[in-house]
Structures are given as C-alpha cells and as structure tokens.
Design a protein around this motif. Structure first.
Motif, PDB file in Angstrom:
ATOM      1  N   VAL A 261      35.809  44.743  43.630  1.00 52.59           N
ATOM      2  CA  VAL A 261      34.700  45.609  44.049  1.00 52.59           C
ATOM      3  C   VAL A 261      34.069  46.151  42.775  1.00 52.59           C
ATOM      4  O   VAL A 261      34.773  46.660  41.897  1.00 52.59           O
ATOM      5  CB  VAL A 261      35.204  46.766  44.940  1.00 52.59           C
ATOM      6  CG1 VAL A 261      34.068  47.738  45.249  1.00 52.59           C
ATOM      7  CG2 VAL A 261      35.806  46.222  46.232  1.00 52.59           C
ATOM      8  N   GLN A 262      32.768  46.007  42.651  1.00 50.53           N
ATOM      9  CA  GLN A 262      32.080  46.499  41.446  1.00 50.53           C
ATOM     10  C   GLN A 262      31.960  48.028  41.531  1.00 50.53           C
ATOM     11  O   GLN A 262      31.311  48.558  42.418  1.00 50.53           O
ATOM     12  CB  GLN A 262      30.695  45.854  41.337  1.00 50.53           C
ATOM     13  CG  GLN A 262      29.802  46.500  40.302  1.00 50.53           C
ATOM     14  CD  GLN A 262      29.278  45.514  39.277  1.00 50.53           C
ATOM     15  OE1 GLN A 262      30.045  45.029  38.458  1.00 50.53           O
ATOM     16  NE2 GLN A 262      28.004  45.222  39.300  1.00 50.53           N
ATOM     17  N   ASP A 263      32.601  48.720  40.593  1.00 48.95           N
ATOM     18  CA  ASP A 263      32.576  50.187  40.609  1.00 48.95           C
ATOM     19  C   ASP A 263      31.826  50.739  39.401  1.00 48.95           C
ATOM     20  O   ASP A 263      31.996  51.893  39.025  1.00 48.95           O
ATOM     21  CB  ASP A 263      34.005  50.742  40.664  1.00 48.95           C
ATOM     22  CG  ASP A 263      34.882  50.228  39.526  1.00 48.95           C
ATOM     23  OD1 ASP A 263      34.395  49.388  38.731  1.00 48.95           O
ATOM     24  OD2 ASP A 263      36.037  50.659  39.429  1.00 48.95           O
ATOM     25  N   GLN A 264      31.003  49.894  38.762  1.00 46.78           N
ATOM     26  CA  GLN A 264      30.221  50.301  37.590  1.00 46.78           C
ATOM     27  C   GLN A 264      28.750  49.950  37.822  1.00 46.78           C
ATOM     28  O   GLN A 264      28.445  49.110  38.659  1.00 46.78           O
ATOM     29  CB  GLN A 264      30.730  49.573  36.345  1.00 46.78           C
ATOM     30  CG  GLN A 264      32.185  49.852  36.011  1.00 46.78           C
ATOM     31  CD  GLN A 264      32.449  51.312  35.718  1.00 46.78           C
ATOM     32  OE1 GLN A 264      31.586  52.012  35.202  1.00 46.78           O
ATOM     33  NE2 GLN A 264      33.644  51.788  36.068  1.00 46.78           N
ATOM     34  N   PRO A 265      27.827  50.579  37.056  1.00 49.11           N
ATOM     35  CA  PRO A 265      26.414  50.236  37.224  1.00 49.11           C
ATOM     36  C   PRO A 265      26.141  48.756  36.921  1.00 49.11           C
ATOM     37  O   PRO A 265      25.275  48.150  37.523  1.00 49.11           O
ATOM     38  CB  PRO A 265      25.688  51.125  36.207  1.00 49.11           C
ATOM     39  CG  PRO A 265      26.655  52.186  35.804  1.00 49.11           C
ATOM     40  CD  PRO A 265      28.027  51.655  36.057  1.00 49.11           C
ATOM     41  N   PHE A 266      26.883  48.171  35.978  1.00 49.24           N
ATOM     42  CA  PHE A 266      26.799  46.746  35.665  1.00 49.24           C
ATOM     43  C   PHE A 266      27.967  46.412  34.746  1.00 49.24           C
ATOM     44  O   PHE A 266      28.534  47.306  34.123  1.00 49.24           O
ATOM     45  CB  PHE A 266      25.462  46.376  34.990  1.00 49.24           C
ATOM     46  CG  PHE A 266      25.182  47.104  33.710  1.00 49.24           C
ATOM     47  CD1 PHE A 266      25.442  46.521  32.472  1.00 49.24           C
ATOM     48  CD2 PHE A 266      24.647  48.396  33.715  1.00 49.24           C
ATOM     49  CE1 PHE A 266      25.191  47.198  31.284  1.00 49.24           C
ATOM     50  CE2 PHE A 266      24.388  49.087  32.535  1.00 49.24           C
ATOM     51  CZ  PHE A 266      24.669  48.479  31.316  1.00 49.24           C
ATOM     52  N   GLN A 267      28.338  45.128  34.699  1.00 51.23           N
ATOM     53  CA  GLN A 267      29.449  44.701  33.847  1.00 51.23           C
ATOM     54  C   GLN A 267      29.046  43.461  33.051  1.00 51.23           C
ATOM     55  O   GLN A 267      28.269  42.636  33.527  1.00 51.23           O
ATOM     56  CB  GLN A 267      30.695  44.397  34.688  1.00 51.23           C
ATOM     57  CG  GLN A 267      31.261  45.625  35.398  1.00 51.23           C
ATOM     58  CD  GLN A 267      32.583  45.330  36.091  1.00 51.23           C
ATOM     59  OE1 GLN A 267      33.637  45.337  35.471  1.00 51.23           O
ATOM     60  NE2 GLN A 267      32.536  45.080  37.389  1.00 51.23           N
ATOM     61  N   LEU A 268      29.612  43.352  31.832  1.00 47.39           N
ATOM     62  CA  LEU A 268      29.375  42.213  30.950  1.00 47.39           C
ATOM     63  C   LEU A 268      30.654  41.395  30.908  1.00 47.39           C
ATOM     64  O   LEU A 268      31.736  41.962  30.789  1.00 47.39           O
ATOM     65  CB  LEU A 268      29.051  42.689  29.529  1.00 47.39           C
ATOM     66  CG  LEU A 268      27.662  43.251  29.203  1.00 47.39           C
ATOM     67  CD1 LEU A 268      27.272  44.376  30.143  1.00 47.39           C
ATOM     68  CD2 LEU A 268      27.620  43.743  27.761  1.00 47.39           C
ATOM     69  N   ALA A 269      30.536  40.065  30.990  1.00 49.49           N
ATOM     70  CA  ALA A 269      31.728  39.223  31.017  1.00 49.49           C
ATOM     71  C   ALA A 269      31.542  37.992  30.141  1.00 49.49           C
ATOM     72  O   ALA A 269      30.469  37.392  30.117  1.00 49.49           O
ATOM     73  CB  ALA A 269      32.057  38.803  32.449  1.00 49.49           C
ATOM     74  N   SER A 270      32.610  37.630  29.427  1.00 49.48           N
ATOM     75  CA  SER A 270      32.622  36.454  28.552  1.00 49.48           C
ATOM     76  C   SER A 270      33.890  35.660  28.839  1.00 49.48           C
ATOM     77  O   SER A 270      34.989  36.224  28.838  1.00 49.48           O
ATOM     78  CB  SER A 270      32.614  36.874  27.083  1.00 49.48           C
ATOM     79  OG  SER A 270      31.455  37.625  26.777  1.00 49.48           O
ATOM     80  N   VAL A 271      33.734  34.349  29.067  1.00 50.97           N
ATOM     81  CA  VAL A 271      34.882  33.486  29.331  1.00 50.97           C
ATOM     82  C   VAL A 271      35.400  32.957  27.990  1.00 50.97           C
ATOM     83  O   VAL A 271      34.713  32.203  27.305  1.00 50.97           O
ATOM     84  CB  VAL A 271      34.503  32.311  30.258  1.00 50.97           C
ATOM     85  CG1 VAL A 271      35.749  31.495  30.600  1.00 50.97           C
ATOM     86  CG2 VAL A 271      33.835  32.820  31.535  1.00 50.97           C
ATOM     87  N   LEU A 272      36.613  33.352  27.627  1.00 47.46           N
ATOM     88  CA  LEU A 272      37.176  32.955  26.334  1.00 47.46           C
ATOM     89  C   LEU A 272      38.026  31.705  26.408  1.00 47.46           C
ATOM     90  O   LEU A 272      38.225  31.027  25.393  1.00 47.46           O
ATOM     91  CB  LEU A 272      38.025  34.090  25.748  1.00 47.46           C
ATOM     92  CG  LEU A 272      37.288  35.355  25.322  1.00 47.46           C
ATOM     93  CD1 LEU A 272      38.230  36.261  24.566  1.00 47.46           C
ATOM     94  CD2 LEU A 272      36.066  35.026  24.482  1.00 47.46           C
ATOM     95  N   ASP A 273      38.518  31.396  27.600  1.00 49.92           N
ATOM     96  CA  ASP A 273      39.379  30.223  27.724  1.00 49.92           C
ATOM     97  C   ASP A 273      39.452  29.817  29.186  1.00 49.92           C
ATOM     98  O   ASP A 273      39.304  30.657  30.078  1.00 49.92           O
ATOM     99  CB  ASP A 273      40.784  30.532  27.189  1.00 49.92           C
ATOM    100  CG  ASP A 273      41.525  29.282  26.748  1.00 49.92           C
ATOM    101  OD1 ASP A 273      40.867  28.224  26.624  1.00 49.92           O
ATOM    102  OD2 ASP A 273      42.740  29.350  26.536  1.00 49.92           O
ATOM    103  N   GLY A 274      39.691  28.526  29.412  1.00 49.10           N
ATOM    104  CA  GLY A 274      39.902  28.037  30.765  1.00 49.10           C
ATOM    105  C   GLY A 274      38.610  27.813  31.525  1.00 49.10           C
ATOM    106  O   GLY A 274      37.517  27.790  30.958  1.00 49.10           O
TER     107      GLY A 274
END
Length: 315
Positions: A261-274
C-alpha cells in the motif's frame, strides 16, 4: 493515470569515470569515462525523461511544474530528490557539500546536499574517505595549508551491501573501484577540498573551493549513526537504512510475490539486480536490472513478483 513513470537516465562523463555502467547495467554510455548515471532527476543539469504512458517525453521537472498532483501536491519548489549510480573507476576528489541555508545564499538558491550511498559493488580492499580528524577549525585549516592529507582524512573499508548516510558538512570521497547508488537532495553543488594534484587532458588542475569548504565543514566530524531495520513478510524483506530529514531509503529484496500500500506522496525505485514484474491496477510492467521508476501519488496499491533487489526512497 494510475501507472508508474519509467525513466530514461542521463549520463555524465567524469575524469574519474569508467565503463561499469555499461558492463554491469548494459547502459548505452557516452564514453569510457562515464562516471554518473542520473537515474531519477529533475535537476536542470540533467533531467530524466518519462518513457511510457501519457507523459512519455516529459521531463521530471516539467511534470513537477505542470502536474504536481502526481506527487501528492508536495510543496517543494523543485523536485526534491536525485537518484544516481556512480562508477568510481578512479578516486573522486575529497569534497564537502553545503546545507540548505548556505547554498541558498551562496549558490543562487540551490538546495543543500545531504546524501547517502549504497555500495552495489567494489573491489576487494576498497575504501572511502569519510570524515576528518581535526578537533578544531584551526587544526583543520592548518592541516589543509600544510598538505597533511594522510593525517587529516579518515579512511574506512567498504564492501558490497554497505550503506552510508552523508549529511551536508561531511568531508567525503568515494575511492577507486566502487559502484554506488546515491540518494541525495536535488543539488549539484560540490566544494572540492583536495584533488590529489591531478591534471586533466589539457594539463590543468581542477578548481578547488578551500574557503567555502572550511566554512561549511562540520568540525569536529560527527559520525551519522545508521541502524538498519529489517522487516520480513511474504515474498519480500524490507531493510530501512535511514529515515531522515530529507529522505528515507530502503532496500527491497523480493523473492516471490508481495503486495504494497503506498503510504507516501510518491516513491522512487531502482532495480539493482534480478528481474520481475510490477502490477498496478491490473496492468503488468516488466522489471529488470537497471530500470528506474517513480510510483506517483495515484498509485494507491501495487504488487511485485520475481527475484530482484530494489533501492526505494521517498521524501
């Protein structure tokens, strides 16, 4: 809209850069001196561009100015965060960053720069410069003036998976053979204290900023205590590295299926592996190593599935 914003990074060439961004992430880099991938950036010196959906072709800065609702109406005048991947193929200059107050006054209203590092990979025996030994400003200035760098600078060993919180005012430098994901305030202000007297292709030394460095450095050095907190649930292990004034940063180790569940105004995500899949409102998006995306405010719930490591941050 209810969909993630996938991003095209911007690459920056640096005197200390290399080819790890191509070798490890398969990015199309401009040269074999590529030091920085500005992966999620709204900074005017290098803006990421949206590659999917109705906002394809827009920069983060444009979306921040024109569609603030995507970011929960956050009040910052500029997009506040910047995610980078740094390839330190050689030692970076020893540097320090100002806080908001100093930067606003001395750097045309730029934000200060508190940052943090997640060590993705590094050579055996790699280290970094983190802090200094001076007890007083007089001692700090004296050691700089006399070139007593070995006595002044604190060196610490690093290994993959380490995390370091680097508040403004901290003397620091990544050293040769480290690949790092950096989460920072959206600022491009760096004061160089020392650059090993090296010269560029034209034989010039790089500019130093000794006076400003002395004004902004925290003396004596204060270690920022990082106490990672791990929560395990079905399909994911979430490590909270830091919850601080400007950002919170997490590592998601996905192994199977997990819902959020998104509980922040927005989120940043980076896939480092897999690799794996992100599902939002019934739509599936494939994820692979080197992908970067924003989960905007209207993404209220989402699911991830696969086997992958992500670094996630929010304001």
């Amino acid at each position: 809209m209810n969909q993630p914003l996938f991003l095209q990074p911007v690459f920056q060439e640096r005197i200390w850069g290399g080819t790890a961004l191509k070798d490890q992430f398969n990015y199309d880099i401009p040269s074999d001196k590529t030091g920085e991938c500005w992966a999620i950036s709204g900074h005017p010196n290098g803006q990421s561009t949206v590659v999917n959906g109705e906002f394809a072709g827009k920069t983060i800065g444009e979306l921040w100015n024109e569609h603030r609702e995507l970011f929960g109406g956050h009040p910052s005048p500029v997009f506040p965060l910047l995610t980078k991947i740094l390839d330190a193929n050689a030692d970076l200059s020893v540097q320090v960053h100002p806080d908001d107050t100093y930067a606003k006054e001395h750097e045309n209203g730029e934000l200060g720069k508190t940052e943090c590092w997640y060590i993705i990979d590094c050579d055996e025996g790699a280290e970094m410069i983190f802090g200094h030994t001076a007890g007083t400003k007089e001692e700090f200035v004296s050691k700089i003036e006399n070139g007593e760098w070995d006595e002044l600078l604190r060196r610490i060993p690093v290994k993959p998976g380490d995390f370091f919180y680097v508040p403004s005012g901290t003397i620091h430098a990544l050293c040769k053979g480290t690949l790092v994901l950096e989460t920072q305030q959206s600022s491009d202000t760096t004061y160089r204290v020392y650059d090993y007297d090296r010269r560029d292709a034209e034989g010039n030394t790089r500019e130093l900023h000794i006076e400003k460095s002395i004004e902004v450095t925290t003396i004596p050095h204060r270690n920022a205590d990082v106490k990672p907190f791990v929560e395990k649930s079905d399909g994911v292990e979430v490590t909270k590295f830091v919850e601080a004034e400007y950002f919170s940063v997490y590592k998601w180790q996905v192994d199977g299926y997990a819902s959020f569940v998104q509980d922040q105004p927005f989120q940043l995500a980076s896939v480092l592996d897999g690799e794996g899949t992100l599902k939002v409102q019934g739509e599936s998006y494939s994820l692979k190593k080197g992908d970067h995306f924003i989960l905007p405010a209207d993404v209220e719930t989402f699911e991830v599935e696969g086997k992958m490591d992500l670094i996630v941050s929010h304001v």
